[in-house]
Write a protein that holds these residues in place. Structure first.
Motif, PDB file in Angstrom:
ATOM      1  N   TYR A  68       0.839  -1.203   0.000  1.00 33.97           N
ATOM      2  CA  TYR A  68       0.000   0.000   0.000  1.00 33.97           C
ATOM      3  C   TYR A  68       0.874   1.253   0.000  1.00 33.97           C
ATOM      4  O   TYR A  68       0.575   2.244  -0.700  1.00 33.97           O
ATOM      5  N   ALA A  69       1.963   1.230   0.770  1.00 35.80           N
ATOM      6  CA  ALA A  69       2.820   2.406   0.901  1.00 35.80           C
ATOM      7  C   ALA A  69       3.437   2.839  -0.423  1.00 35.80           C
ATOM      8  O   ALA A  69       3.779   4.015  -0.605  1.00 35.80           O
ATOM      9  N   LEU A  70       3.564   1.926  -1.353  1.00 30.79           N
ATOM     10  CA  LEU A  70       4.125   2.273  -2.663  1.00 30.79           C
ATOM     11  C   LEU A  70       3.124   3.022  -3.534  1.00 30.79           C
ATOM     12  O   LEU A  70       3.509   3.736  -4.470  1.00 30.79           O
ATOM     13  N   HIS A  71       1.829   2.907  -3.195  1.00 23.66           N
ATOM     14  CA  HIS A  71       0.771   3.615  -3.930  1.00 23.66           C
ATOM     15  C   HIS A  71      -0.292   4.094  -2.926  1.00 23.66           C
ATOM     16  O   HIS A  71      -1.439   3.644  -2.958  1.00 23.66           O
ATOM     17  N   PRO A  72       0.069   5.021  -2.045  1.00 22.83           N
ATOM     18  CA  PRO A  72      -0.861   5.445  -0.990  1.00 22.83           C
ATOM     19  C   PRO A  72      -1.956   6.372  -1.518  1.00 22.83           C
ATOM     20  O   PRO A  72      -1.786   7.043  -2.534  1.00 22.83           O
ATOM     21  N   SER A  73      -3.054   6.400  -0.825  1.00 16.59           N
ATOM     22  CA  SER A  73      -4.136   7.326  -1.164  1.00 16.59           C
ATOM     23  C   SER A  73      -3.738   8.732  -0.736  1.00 16.59           C
ATOM     24  O   SER A  73      -3.307   8.936   0.402  1.00 16.59           O
ATOM     25  N   PRO A  74      -3.878   9.716  -1.591  1.00 16.64           N
ATOM     26  CA  PRO A  74      -3.469  11.084  -1.241  1.00 16.64           C
ATOM     27  C   PRO A  74      -4.377  11.749  -0.213  1.00 16.64           C
ATOM     28  O   PRO A  74      -4.005  12.770   0.365  1.00 16.64           O
ATOM     29  N   THR A  75      -5.560  11.180   0.012  1.00 15.21           N
ATOM     30  CA  THR A  75      -6.481  11.778   0.991  1.00 15.21           C
ATOM     31  C   THR A  75      -6.494  11.008   2.310  1.00 15.21           C
ATOM     32  O   THR A  75      -7.309  11.288   3.188  1.00 15.21           O
ATOM     33  N   THR A  76      -5.581  10.064   2.452  1.00 13.23           N
ATOM     34  CA  THR A  76      -5.481   9.279   3.695  1.00 13.23           C
ATOM     35  C   THR A  76      -4.153   9.577   4.393  1.00 13.23           C
ATOM     36  O   THR A  76      -3.126   9.755   3.742  1.00 13.23           O
ATOM     37  N   ILE A  77      -4.216   9.645   5.703  1.00  7.33           N
ATOM     38  CA  ILE A  77      -2.990   9.712   6.512  1.00  7.33           C
ATOM     39  C   ILE A  77      -2.920   8.419   7.314  1.00  7.33           C
ATOM     40  O   ILE A  77      -3.701   8.205   8.245  1.00  7.33           O
ATOM     41  N   LEU A  78      -2.024   7.542   6.919  1.00  8.96           N
ATOM     42  CA  LEU A  78      -1.836   6.268   7.606  1.00  8.96           C
ATOM     43  C   LEU A  78      -0.629   6.396   8.545  1.00  8.96           C
ATOM     44  O   LEU A  78       0.483   6.683   8.104  1.00  8.96           O
ATOM     45  N   THR A  79      -0.872   6.179   9.817  1.00 13.01           N
ATOM     46  CA  THR A  79       0.180   6.297  10.837  1.00 13.01           C
ATOM     47  C   THR A  79       0.365   4.962  11.533  1.00 13.01           C
ATOM     48  O   THR A  79      -0.590   4.411  12.092  1.00 13.01           O
ATOM     49  N   VAL A  80       1.589   4.460  11.499  1.00  6.68           N
ATOM     50  CA  VAL A  80       1.899   3.155  12.090  1.00  6.68           C
ATOM     51  C   VAL A  80       2.886   3.352  13.236  1.00  6.68           C
ATOM     52  O   VAL A  80       3.966   3.917  13.054  1.00  6.68           O
ATOM     53  N   ALA A  81       2.496   2.876  14.425  1.00  2.00           N
ATOM     54  CA  ALA A  81       3.346   2.972  15.623  1.00  2.00           C
ATOM     55  C   ALA A  81       3.840   1.572  15.979  1.00  2.00           C
ATOM     56  O   ALA A  81       3.044   0.675  16.258  1.00  2.00           O
ATOM     57  N   LEU A  82       5.156   1.407  15.958  1.00  2.00           N
ATOM     58  CA  LEU A  82       5.753   0.091  16.165  1.00  2.00           C
ATOM     59  C   LEU A  82       6.811   0.181  17.260  1.00  2.00           C
ATOM     60  O   LEU A  82       7.856   0.797  17.075  1.00  2.00           O
ATOM     61  N   LYS A  83       6.517  -0.407  18.411  1.00  2.00           N
ATOM     62  CA  LYS A  83       7.410  -0.321  19.572  1.00  2.00           C
ATOM     63  C   LYS A  83       8.230  -1.600  19.713  1.00  2.00           C
ATOM     64  O   LYS A  83       7.681  -2.696  19.725  1.00  2.00           O
ATOM     65  N   LEU A  84       9.534  -1.408  19.852  1.00  2.00           N
ATOM     66  CA  LEU A  84      10.446  -2.546  19.948  1.00  2.00           C
ATOM     67  C   LEU A  84      11.091  -2.605  21.324  1.00  2.00           C
ATOM     68  O   LEU A  84      11.293  -1.570  21.976  1.00  2.00           O
TER      69      LEU A  84
END
Length: 337
Positions: free
Chosen positions: A97-113
């Protein structure tokens, strides 16, 4: 991008279609994720345009389908994925999806290690995100940088703190930024802006004794004050939950490591020594005094002894020894070197 750059852009309503916040320091990950969640959309826009997922209870196709939706009477479709470290194959779907994201969407991913751990799919996902979005690694702050971090945090809130009070907090709270912020908030809600935070205030609102803390133990040992060191050790023994020997041990090791470094400095003057040791120039005189009581060979012996007792405190090669007794024994042996 740095945290400051991302945070400034967000406050100026400059958004990217993709954000990846990852690392072993949850404080900055939560701060950025919460800011996006709270500020990108107005309250009345959130009902139809804010979707929050958790890594353990979702799947990649659901997140992608949601991210492909158009916003409803709002400028953005906001999709938040928390605890993404629980995801595996799903991250591969998000990478596509990240290679062709929607311009009207803000996708935020939080990944804790966890410190030292890596996520096997993180590298590819990060690369995909950075094509159109932003990634930020939130790293643990080293212990010797915590006093400065505390001062900067309080300064931004409108407060100052004495060097002694700052070191008390740093030694007791460690490098857990969420814990530090929580304890600072106890002070902030009780003091007017512009106040200076002293050891007495830290003791009153945070509960760290100004007379019996790891910082004072280091001072007592460095001065070879056996009576004072014993007094502090017995106080710790009576309050083992608040003063766990493993935590005390780490502070002592850090102190004598700096003292060992001090002995090797060609230039032991205030500012130069302070930079080399990673401390405030205020404390250089104390290291100079300690160096007269513990030479470099003695420092090496102390560091070896502390390392041995660290293993014992963690249960290696010893049977059912009380940690507090081990701590008292170690302090006695340090003073005998």
């Amino acid at each position: 991008m740095t945290f400051e750059q991302i945070y400034t852009d967000l406050k100026n309503n400059i958004y990217k279609p993709l954000y990846l916040f990852y690392g072993d320091e949850p404080y900055y990950i939560d701060l950025l994720t919460n800011y996006i969640t709270d500020h990108v959309l107005k309250e009345e826009e959130k009902d139809f345009n804010l979707s929050v997922f958790y890594g353990l209870s979702t799947n990649g196709s659901t997140i992608v389908d949601t991210a492909r939706r158009y916003p409803t009477m709002a400028p953005y479709n906001l999709v938040i994925v928390r605890e993404a470290q629980q995801m595996r194959a799903e991250l591969d779907q998000l990478s596509k999806y990240a290679l062709h994201p929607s311009p009207t969407t803000i996708l935020t991913v939080a990944l804790k290690l966890q410190s030292g751990n890596k996520h096997e799919l993180l590298k590819d996902f990060k690369k995909a995100v950075e094509k159109f979005g932003v990634s930020f690694e939130s790293k643990k702050v080293y212990d010797d940088k915590i006093p400065e971090w505390i001062k900067k945090y309080l300064s931004a809130k409108g407060y100052t703190i004495t060097e002694h009070a700052c070191q008390m907090m740093a030694d007791d709270l460690g490098n857990d930024l969420n814990l530090i912020v929580n304890e600072c908030s106890k002070i902030i809600i009780n003091l007017p802006k512009g106040s200076q935070i002293t050891p007495e205030i830290v003791e009153q609102y945070v509960g760290i004794s100004k007379d019996f803390n790891p910082f004072e133990l280091c001072r007592a040992i460095s001065k070879r004050n056996k009576l004072r060191a014993a007094e502090i050790a017995f106080y710790f023994a009576s309050n083992p939950k608040e003063n766990h020997p493993i935590k005390i041990n780490a502070v002592l090791f850090n102190y004598f490591q700096k003292l060992w470094i001090y002995h090797q400095l060609n230039d032991k003057r205030g500012q130069t020594a302070a930079i080399a040791l990673g401390v405030n120039p205020f404390f250089v005189k104390e290291y100079a005094e300690a160096a007269r009581n513990f030479n470099i060979n003695q420092c090496s012996q102390v560091l070896k002894l502390i390392s041995e007792y660290d293993l014992k405190l963690k249960g290696v090669d010893i049977d059912q020894a009380e940690p507090v007794e081990l701590m008292k024994e170690m302090i006695y042996k340090i003073l005998a070197i």
